[in-house]
Design a protein around this motif. Sequence first.
Motif, mmCIF file in Angstrom:
data_model
loop_
_atom_site.group_PDB
_atom_site.id
_atom_site.type_symbol
_atom_site.label_atom_id
_atom_site.label_comp_id
_atom_site.label_asym_id
_atom_site.label_seq_id
_atom_site.Cartn_x
_atom_site.Cartn_y
_atom_site.Cartn_z
ATOM 1 N N ILE A 1 -7.533 8.541 1.596
ATOM 2 C CA ILE A 1 -8.506 7.461 1.395
ATOM 3 C C ILE A 1 -7.851 6.109 1.657
ATOM 4 O O ILE A 1 -8.401 5.272 2.382
ATOM 5 C CB ILE A 1 -9.110 7.521 -0.021
ATOM 6 C CG1 ILE A 1 -9.964 8.780 -0.169
ATOM 7 C CG2 ILE A 1 -9.937 6.265 -0.312
ATOM 8 C CD1 ILE A 1 -10.382 9.084 -1.592
ATOM 9 N N VAL A 2 -6.668 5.897 1.096
ATOM 10 C CA VAL A 2 -5.979 4.611 1.271
ATOM 11 C C VAL A 2 -5.627 4.396 2.744
ATOM 12 O O VAL A 2 -5.876 3.325 3.299
ATOM 13 C CB VAL A 2 -4.723 4.535 0.376
ATOM 14 C CG1 VAL A 2 -3.874 3.318 0.712
ATOM 15 C CG2 VAL A 2 -5.126 4.516 -1.095
ATOM 16 N N THR A 3 -5.081 5.413 3.374
ATOM 17 C CA THR A 3 -4.726 5.309 4.794
ATOM 18 C C THR A 3 -5.966 5.066 5.643
ATOM 19 O O THR A 3 -5.971 4.197 6.518
ATOM 20 C CB THR A 3 -4.005 6.586 5.265
ATOM 21 O OG1 THR A 3 -2.822 6.766 4.472
ATOM 22 C CG2 THR A 3 -3.623 6.508 6.727
ATOM 23 N N GLY A 4 -7.019 5.817 5.374
ATOM 24 C CA GLY A 4 -8.259 5.646 6.127
ATOM 25 C C GLY A 4 -8.855 4.260 5.945
ATOM 26 O O GLY A 4 -9.317 3.639 6.910
ATOM 27 N N ALA A 5 -8.858 3.774 4.714
ATOM 28 C CA ALA A 5 -9.405 2.443 4.441
ATOM 29 C C ALA A 5 -8.599 1.368 5.168
ATOM 30 O O ALA A 5 -9.177 0.392 5.667
ATOM 31 C CB ALA A 5 -9.436 2.174 2.942
ATOM 32 N N LEU A 6 -7.297 1.558 5.254
ATOM 33 C CA LEU A 6 -6.468 0.594 5.987
ATOM 34 C C LEU A 6 -6.708 0.684 7.489
ATOM 35 O O LEU A 6 -6.811 -0.335 8.171
ATOM 36 C CB LEU A 6 -4.987 0.817 5.670
ATOM 37 C CG LEU A 6 -4.542 0.409 4.275
ATOM 38 C CD1 LEU A 6 -3.110 0.860 4.016
ATOM 39 C CD2 LEU A 6 -4.668 -1.098 4.095
ATOM 40 N N ALA B 1 -16.090 1.923 0.261
ATOM 41 C CA ALA B 1 -16.738 1.632 1.546
ATOM 42 C C ALA B 1 -16.255 2.620 2.610
ATOM 43 O O ALA B 1 -17.051 3.133 3.401
ATOM 44 C CB ALA B 1 -16.450 0.197 1.976
ATOM 45 N N TYR B 2 -14.972 2.896 2.602
ATOM 46 C CA TYR B 2 -14.419 3.855 3.567
ATOM 47 C C TYR B 2 -15.076 5.224 3.396
ATOM 48 O O TYR B 2 -15.507 5.850 4.366
ATOM 49 C CB TYR B 2 -12.902 3.966 3.403
ATOM 50 C CG TYR B 2 -12.324 5.118 4.169
ATOM 51 C CD1 TYR B 2 -12.202 5.059 5.554
ATOM 52 C CD2 TYR B 2 -11.930 6.281 3.516
ATOM 53 C CE1 TYR B 2 -11.703 6.140 6.270
ATOM 54 C CE2 TYR B 2 -11.428 7.354 4.218
ATOM 55 C CZ TYR B 2 -11.315 7.280 5.593
ATOM 56 O OH TYR B 2 -10.824 8.356 6.293
ATOM 57 N N GLU B 3 -15.163 5.678 2.155
ATOM 58 C CA GLU B 3 -15.763 6.998 1.927
ATOM 59 C C GLU B 3 -17.238 7.006 2.319
ATOM 60 O O GLU B 3 -17.727 7.984 2.873
ATOM 61 C CB GLU B 3 -15.578 7.428 0.472
ATOM 62 C CG GLU B 3 -14.136 7.781 0.164
ATOM 63 C CD GLU B 3 -14.011 8.693 -1.023
ATOM 64 O OE1 GLU B 3 -14.180 9.913 -0.850
ATOM 65 O OE2 GLU B 3 -13.743 8.170 -2.123
#
Length: 121
Positions: free
Chosen positions: A26-31, A66-68
């Motif tokens: 999640i953190v990597t994707g959001a970045l 938001a990413y999810e």
Amino acid sequence: MIAATLEHGEEEHPAQEPDGKLLRGIVTGALEKQTATEEFLSAALPVYWPGTRLTPLLKAILRAAAYEMLFHPQLQSPIILDEYVTVAAAFFDEQETRLINGLLQEMAKRRGHADSTSIGH
């Protein structure tokens, strides 16, 4: 659940251990998708509340949600809202948690429209 916790104590409803692999994803994707998540988040903010007013932790929680919402369409909005409001409650008081809940609800409303716009694509 609250009544059961009060009646039987927290040992009956212990906090779950975080899934490190999921959290990293999640953190990597959001970045990686920061532009899209920022646009999505900004669209949900009231005009009188610019993103610069959000604390870094508050913004990080909202970016992850938001990413999810944008990139994991298989996840239902009520589940995302519940999870991120729970996370927020661990760090913030009731006022900030209500703010996050309201922003997440607005993001969820906009989520259905994201598929038909250029946000995130």
